[in-house]
Design a protein around this motif. Structure first.
Motif, mmCIF file in Angstrom:
data_model
loop_
_atom_site.group_PDB
_atom_site.id
_atom_site.type_symbol
_atom_site.label_atom_id
_atom_site.label_comp_id
_atom_site.label_asym_id
_atom_site.label_seq_id
_atom_site.Cartn_x
_atom_site.Cartn_y
_atom_site.Cartn_z
ATOM 1 N N ASP A 162 0.840 -1.343 -0.232
ATOM 2 C CA ASP A 162 0.387 0.330 -0.126
ATOM 3 C C ASP A 162 0.650 1.515 0.210
ATOM 4 O O ASP A 162 0.372 2.285 -0.440
ATOM 5 N N TYR A 163 1.726 1.102 0.704
ATOM 6 C CA TYR A 163 2.473 2.012 0.701
ATOM 7 C C TYR A 163 3.643 2.958 -0.525
ATOM 8 O O TYR A 163 3.453 4.237 -0.473
ATOM 9 N N ALA A 166 1.010 4.069 -3.321
ATOM 10 C CA ALA A 166 0.444 5.375 -2.862
ATOM 11 C C ALA A 166 1.248 6.130 -3.062
ATOM 12 O O ALA A 166 0.714 7.909 -3.553
ATOM 13 N N HIS A 167 2.436 6.073 -2.853
ATOM 14 C CA HIS A 167 4.239 7.302 -3.556
ATOM 15 C C HIS A 167 4.485 7.068 -4.347
ATOM 16 O O HIS A 167 5.458 6.980 -5.190
#
Lengths: 342, 394
Positions: A162-163, A166-167
């Protein structure tokens, strides 16, 4: 490792773990057997790991000892079963353990689809990254393109996905069956197979102790997820769920009211009605749970209150040195809050 | 059991009493097995429902949400658990197939070397066999893995080879081939050469059958298959470029990367199994009577032809059945890939997916079914191959 999963799966299939008829009987089963069976990690310092004398120690271990103290008035009446992240929930589902105290994150799908309950949060954690100081990286946002070692079968893989997604960063996840294999691979060779190692932050501090030169590694400041860690029980046995939940709350309340292993005997004579209800000199809270009136006295005398357990295992009196932070009492700006015992 | 049971008259449609007597217990057994199986499934379903544990195969359509470090097919975190299953399956098939191929090549070479007249070569081959087959496979895989991680430098100090080849502890990085205009003609030339080689082979066999004169068909075929594509490649101005990977940030970007986990698993599987295959090959060759080779020599066959036409076909009869079980071992042992973090079926499906969905029964059943299917298929192919070497009855 996967053969254990096969055996456990067959256990659920044929023998059914715990059927409806006996769903309320976890406590009876434990009392009949004469000891509690507690699932723990395969060795995470601070949470559950054998010490140099071969005794299990840690925050999760002490929680199981507190349960044993409340039920049997004897912290030795616990059998610890070390489980990999992959096998832990199956072992609980199949009835091989009574409670899983294995730094497990409470999530919706584990609460529902896995048929479990998470009665309490014993440690508020979040996921982070550890890197070599020589990389000169000061933020997780600089990790684009990095290779990252972790343990498979945890929420860690999902949070990292996810991290980085997302970035808009790329990464390579190298996932191992156990934390030991993952940390060993991270630490092998001059530059290592992986640039970073990821798990819950308290876990990062614990795993760092296993490295050849712990001082060469640094935990990055970013916390990329919420990891409420706590004991898990099977869904459906409300009495047992209540005992597990209120054991944690009793330890938090004891800290809040200043009842510790050193002061508990003196506190038995306390005129404070809250202390009296907690220690069973007034009311019958313990009996309502199916235990004895003095259940909290047993817990605090033999294991300690939440603050004592925290500092001894992961806090300032331990090698991990984790700050209380979110795990401070609500009265001190933290999140540890217990509903009233009355 | 009565004596009549063995003498059921053939081609009688109505079942005789004797036949009934033998069939009835068997039918009962089948029914009992089916009943036990059904009650297991039924109990499991009820128990799962009672414990509020999800069951069924609906999870295969849910989003997986995690990444896999190496995949043969396109995969991202927003794909389903069903896709994860395929990714794991493809990786398992890849390491199994490569392991089988390399183990066979190394095994045959070492097995033949053990019979070499050269004392040193034979002893070296013997030592290889004793070392590889007497150490646990898991240990060997970890050895290769930790050796690579311990010895090789980090990406910033990579060993650089020619043609944009890099070697570091993140793996072996190969340049990405980029197709230019006209590459399809090179492929066409290669295809044509294979076809021509087959035709030459047929013609040569027919001519030898007719006239007894032999033709070096093998050498001509090799020349055709190498020469034609090479000629086309050069004539068309080398329509294939190599784009080397570049070091950017932590790792190399672009190129094709063989990760150390992959190399360690394939090396471990190949070297370990090759030790067993070498012994099988040696035993197979030694099983062929010396008299066979002597008889062939007395007919005027040269040593190479003797090996090719007389010894090997007879040795293969002995080699293939135990070779099959070694191949099956490679497939099953490939599940040890998990120990070094290679994303095979057991790691990503029976590992991460199982843990996230908690559907142990379904996932373990699917995984077992896959290994069973791969193994049965391998055995089937090998049994068909084995038939070619059976003596032809006349």
């Amino acid at each position: 490792m996967h053969w254990l999963a096969v055996v456990l799966a067959l256990g659920i299939a044929c023998c059914g773990g715990v059927s409806t008829a006996s769903a309320q009987a976890t406590l009876k089963g434990i009392q009949g057997r004469g000891h509690l069976i507690c699932g723990v990690s395969q060795g995470l310092p601070g949470f559950s790991a054998p010490n140099d004398k071969g005794e299990w120690t840690g925050l999760d271990v002490d929680f199981c000892r507190a349960l044993a103290a409340a039920i049997f008035n004897d912290t030795a009446k616990v059998t610890f079963v070390p489980l990999s992240a992959k096998d832990r929930f199956t072992a609980l589902q199949s009835g091989d353990i009574d409670v899983l105290a294995r730094n497990s994150t409470w999530t919706l799908s584990r609460d529902t689809a896995l048929g479990l309950d998470f009665p309490a949060i014993t440690f508020y954690d979040g996921q982070g990254f550890m890197v070599r100081k020589s990389l000169k990286v000061s933020s997780a946002l600089e990790l684009s393109g990095a290779s990252i070692c972790t343990q498979t079968g945890t929420t860690t893989e999902l949070n990292a996905a996810d991290y980085f997604h997302a970035h808009n960063m790329t990464y390579e996840m190298v996932a191992f069956a156990t934390n030991d294999e993952a940390i060993k691979t991270y630490d092998t060779g001059e530059n290592g197979r992986c640039d970073a190692f990821t798990t819950d932050i308290a876990g990062l501090y614990a795993e760092r102790l296993k490295l050849a030169n712990p001082a060469d590694h640094v935990v990055l400041p970013e916390v990329i997820s919420k990891e409420p860690l706590g004991p898990a029980v099977r869904h459906g046995d409300d009495q047992w769920t209540d005992i597990v939940r209120w054991t944690h709350f009793a330890m938090v309340s004891a800290e809040e009211l200043g009842v510790s292993s050193a002061t508990v005997d003196a506190m038995l004579k306390s005129p404070n009605p809250e202390v009296r209800r907690l220690l069973g000199t007034e009311g019958n809270a313990g009996e309502q749970l199916g235990l004895t009136k003095d259940w909290v006295v047993r817990i605090v005398k033999q294991v300690g209150n939440y603050g004592e357990v925290f500092e001894r295992n992961v806090g300032k009196d331990s090698r991990l040195g984790v700050a209380r932070g979110q795990n401070a009492l609500w009265t001190k700006g933290g999140l540890q809050y217990a509903p009233p015992i009355r | 059991m009565t004596r009549e049971t063995g003498h059921v008259p053939e081609r009688r449609i109505r079942l005789s009493r004797a036949a009934l007597r033998t069939l009835a217990p068997q039918a009962l057994l089948v029914a009992a097995v089916a009943l036990v199986g059904w009650s297991l499934i039924d109990t499991a379903r009820h128990n799962l429902a009672d414990q509020h544990i999800a069951s069924g195969f609906g999870f295969l359509q849910q989003t997986a949400g995690f990444d896999v470090s190496q995949s043969l097919i396109a995969y991202s975190r927003s794909d389903t658990y069903g896709r994860v299953f395929l990714v794991g399956l493809a990786n398992t098939l890849l390491i199994s197939a490569l392991g089988i191929l390399l183990a066979t090549v190394i095994g045959f070479a070492v097995g033949i070397a053990r019979l070499s007249p050269s004392w040193v070569l034979a002893r070296l081959a013997g030592a290889y066999v004793e070392i590889t087959r007497n150490l646990p496979l898991l240990f060997q895989i970890l050895f290769w893995y930790l050796l690579m991680l311990g010895v090789l430098p980090g990406p910033r100090q990579s060993l650089e080879g020619p043609l944009g080849l890099f070697l570091n502890n993140r793996g072996l990085i190969l340049p990405q081939p980029v197709a230019g205009a006209g590459l399809e003609w090179v492929a066409a030339a290669a295809g044509g050469a294979v076809l021509a080689a087959i035709l030459v082979g047929r013609w040569a066999r027919a001519r030898q059958a007719r006239s007894g004169r032999s033709f070096p068909a093998g050498r001509v075929a090799l020349l055709l298959m190498l020469g034609a594509p090479l000629a086309a490649f050069l004539l068309l101005g080398q329509p294939l470029a190599l784009a080397p990977a570049e070091l950017r940030g932590f790792n190399f970007i672009g190129g094709i990367r063989l990760v150390p986990e992959f190399v360690a698993v394939v090396a471990g599987l190949s070297f370990y199994t090759a030790g067993f295959i070498a012994e099988i090959v040696r035993a197979g060759i030694q099983a062929v009577d010396r008299g066979q080779a002597e008889a062939a020599a007395s007919l005027g066959l040269r040593p190479g032809r003797t090996l090719q036409l007389v010894v090997i076909p007879q040795a293969m009869r002995v080699i293939v059945p135990p070779l099959t079980s070694q191949f099956l071992n490679v497939v099953k042992n490939s599940s040890l890939a998990m120990a070094v973090g290679f994303p095979d079926l057991v790691a990503v499906f029976a590992g991460t997916t199982l843990n996230q969905t908690g559907q142990a029964i379904e996932i373990i059943a699917m995984t077992m079914a896959v290994y069973l299917a791969i193994s049965l298929l391998t055995a089937l192919v090998m049994n068909l191959y084995n038939r070619r070497f059976q003596p032809v009855g006349r």
